[in-house]
Write an enzyme that holds these catalytic residues in place. Structure first.
Site, short mmCIF file in Angstrom:
data_model
loop_
_atom_site.label_atom_id
_atom_site.label_comp_id
_atom_site.label_asym_id
_atom_site.label_seq_id
_atom_site.Cartn_x
_atom_site.Cartn_y
_atom_site.Cartn_z
N ARG A 185 12.50 48.17 57.84
CA ARG A 185 11.72 48.68 58.95
C ARG A 185 12.61 48.71 60.18
NH1 ARG A 185 7.60 45.85 62.94
NH2 ARG A 185 6.94 47.76 63.97
N HIS A 229 8.57 51.64 69.57
CA HIS A 229 8.60 50.18 69.69
C HIS A 229 8.99 49.83 71.13
CE1 HIS A 229 9.11 46.28 67.20
NE2 HIS A 229 9.25 45.92 68.45
N GLU A 255 2.63 47.27 67.90
CA GLU A 255 1.93 46.29 68.75
C GLU A 255 1.40 46.86 70.06
OE1 GLU A 255 4.38 42.79 69.26
OE2 GLU A 255 4.14 42.24 67.17
N ASN A 298 1.70 42.30 62.11
CA ASN A 298 2.76 41.43 62.62
C ASN A 298 2.11 40.08 62.87
OD1 ASN A 298 4.16 43.83 62.63
ND2 ASN A 298 4.58 43.85 64.83
N TYR A 339 2.58 36.12 63.76
CA TYR A 339 3.41 35.02 64.24
C TYR A 339 2.66 33.70 64.27
CZ TYR A 339 7.17 38.24 65.10
OH TYR A 339 8.17 39.16 64.91
N GLU A 386 5.98 42.23 60.39
CA GLU A 386 6.82 41.24 61.10
C GLU A 386 6.29 39.86 60.81
OE1 GLU A 386 7.65 41.65 65.32
OE2 GLU A 386 7.73 43.83 65.14
C1 GBH Z 1 7.15 41.03 68.27
O1 GBH Z 1 6.27 40.71 69.30
C2 GBH Z 1 7.87 42.30 68.62
O2 GBH Z 1 7.34 43.39 67.90
C3 GBH Z 1 9.35 42.21 68.39
O3 GBH Z 1 9.97 43.27 69.04
C4 GBH Z 1 9.86 40.88 68.87
O4 GBH Z 1 11.26 40.79 68.86
C5 GBH Z 1 9.29 39.83 67.95
O5 GBH Z 1 7.90 39.92 67.91
C6 GBH Z 1 9.65 38.41 68.36
O6 GBH Z 1 9.16 38.11 69.62
O7 GBH Z 1 0.80 31.60 71.22
O8 GBH Z 1 1.96 31.30 73.32
O9 GBH Z 1 2.99 30.71 71.29
C7 GBH Z 1 5.64 39.45 69.12
C8 GBH Z 1 4.58 39.17 70.16
C9 GBH Z 1 3.68 37.45 71.53
C10 GBH Z 1 3.90 37.07 69.19
C11 GBH Z 1 3.64 35.95 71.76
C12 GBH Z 1 3.83 35.59 69.40
C13 GBH Z 1 3.11 33.78 70.71
C14 GBH Z 1 2.61 33.27 71.98
N1 GBH Z 1 4.44 37.74 70.34
N2 GBH Z 1 3.10 35.25 70.60
S1 GBH Z 1 2.07 31.62 71.92
#
Ligand code: GBH
Length: 451
Positions: free
Chosen positions: A81, A125, A170, A292, A294, A358
């Site tokens: 990707r 992006h 996103e 995505n 996290y 992601e």
């Molecule tokens: C992605 O965004 C992007 O698509 C990518 O470009 C980027 O490099 C990658 O992630 C890594 O950052 O709950 O306070 O701990 C991720 C967006 C926003 C996801 C903040 C995780 C955690 C905040 N992120 N979030 S917290």
């Protein structure tokens, strides 16, 4: 050598896509060879990006992609990707394409196919052509129409070899970080006045999907999805969590999957309406969803003076024993099956096939004596999330692929080069790539899982 053996790798469905992800502004560099994007201007403003970093050179992927495709082949990836830079293809965001920009993606796609790796391009992006921002950016409806033109140009050139595309990455993060809080480009701090950026990005997705489908290609939308957890079962915390869920997740999925926006009444009178004709275009416009993932988000009732109907306390401080990444983000592998179950419960038969587009983590390096990058934490992160994903699939989730963020260390937006997400370490002074232990671990995992 792997520091953790890839034993007892669970079974994944036949044809499951094993991938890694990057994005144009974060890796390509070669900024002089393309038009300006909002990130060029944002990075030039003092104080916006840590250590004054920018994507001017980044990983120099524009020139070094053959080496990086070689790394992908060594990993045994079946998919990659990446994103296309709109200002590289259409320098001012409108009008005739730049043949050199199209040639670059043409070479990249051929190189991937030559290595047996399926290209999964994302059309957008976060890197809007500056001229379009000057005309209002995503607050302006016309940007969606311009995006359709750009999509047609990209499809005309690559569509003979690329059957599946992601339109936008996103849209929530872009709206919130770029237009509501101003911590990402274009740096606008409009709070709730940023909401038209949701509507117009969704319309852009729908317009692009129509173009892609007319050309026989699939259109996917990649959202940042988070399972929202109320801080307690008090009615105020539960109500705040619902309001946050509606803004972060449902605003970007309900119109596409259900044909209506969620209830945003908690946000007051300034919430714009989606015209019915736009909803008709948006509904059913995704052939698949990119997820995505996290971390989960903990939500509490707002305090006095909070301008929004929610507060976001620290998850790891609240849920005892939660580790955090180098970025401070909570590591919660079970949040992934939780999220997938919620999507299924909420959308049922309207939910199209999913891909994890992601998932990954940043940690500071502690190179060992031999100079190797032994990233045990990243291996534990990937192992935990992949086992959780396997369990979700066994439980019926229709997930077709997993693309870890990221193949290589790269420009991490407002954090500049201080957060490293790669399976491969990049020395930005020399552009030397060094696979971390997690690279070898992922290679072994893929070998064992791709049966
Ligand atoms: C992605 O965004 C992007 O698509 C990518 O470009 C980027 O490099 C990658 O992630 C890594 O950052 O709950 O306070 O701990 C991720 C967006 C926003 C996801 C903040 C995780 C955690 C905040 N992120 N979030 S917290």
């Amino acid at each position: 050598t792997p520091v953790q053996a890839t034993r007892d790798v669970p079974e994944f469905p036949h044809g499951f896509e094993w991938g890694a992800a990057t994005a144009a502004y974060q890796v390509e560099g070669a900024s002089a060879a393309r038009g300006r994007s909002i990130w060029d201007g944002f990075c030039a403003q003092p104080g916006r990006v840590k250590d004054g970093g920018s994507g001017e050179v980044a990983c120099d992927f524009y020139h070094r992609y053959p080496e990086d495709v070689g790394l992908m082949a060594r990993l045994g990836l079946s998919g990659f990707r990446f994103s296309l830079s709109w200002p590289r293809i259409q320098p001012g965001g409108t009008g005739a394409p730049d043949p050199a920009g199209l040639d670059f993606y043409d070479r990249l796609v051929d190189s991937l196919l030559g290595a047996g790796i399926a290209p999964l391009p994302t059309l957008y992006h976060f890197d809007l052509p500056q001229e379009l921002e000057d005309a209002g950016g995503w607050l302006e409806r016309d940007t969606a129409e311009r995006f359709a033109d750009y999509t047609r140009i990209a499809l005309d050139r690559l569509g003979d070899r690329v059957p599946r595309w992601i339109t936008l990455n996103e849209p929530f993060v872009h709206m919130a970080y770029g237009y509501a809080f101003g911590v990402h480009a274009p740096g606008r701090a409009l709070l709730l006045d940023a909401l038209p950026a949701a509507h117009h990005q969704l319309l852009a997705h729908a317009r692009a999907a129509a173009v892609l489908r007319a050309g026989g290609a699939e259109a996917l939308l990649a959202n940042n999805c988070t399972p929202v957890v109320p801080a307690s079962d008090s009615p105020d915390d539960v109500a705040a969590a619902a309001a946050y869920d509606n803004l972060h997740n449902r605003l970007f999925l309900d119109p596409v999957l259900l044909g209506r926006p969620p209830d945003l009444s908690a946000y007051g009178a300034s919430v714009p309406e989606f015209p019915g004709e736009d909803l008709a275009a948006i509904e059913g416009s995704a052939d698949g969803l990119g997820v995505n993932y996290y971390n989960p988000t903990l939500v509490a009732a707002p305090g006095p003076g909070d301008g929004l109907p929610f507060a976001l306390p620290d998850y790891a401080a609240h849920v005892e024993g939660t580790p955090v990444t180098g970025f401070g983000w909570p590591v919660v592998p079970d949040g992934l099956p939780d999220l997938l179950a919620r999507l299924r419960d909420r959308y049922g038969a309207a939910l199209p096939p999913l891909r994890i587009t992601e998932n990954g983590c940043s940690y500071p390096d502690r190179p060992d004596a031999g100079g190797a990058f032994t990233d045990r934490e990243r291996i534990a992160y990937l192992d935990g999330h992949l086992r959780a994903l396997a369990a979700a699939i066994a439980d019926g989730a229709d997930v077709r692929g997993y693309y870890t963020w990221s193949l290589i260390d790269n420009f991490e937006w407002a954090e500049g080069y201080t957060q490293r997400f790669g399976l491969v370490h990049v020395d930005f002074a020399t552009q030397r790539r060094t696979p971390r232990a997690s690279f070898h671990w992922y290679r072994d995992w893929i070998r064992a899982a791709a049966r």
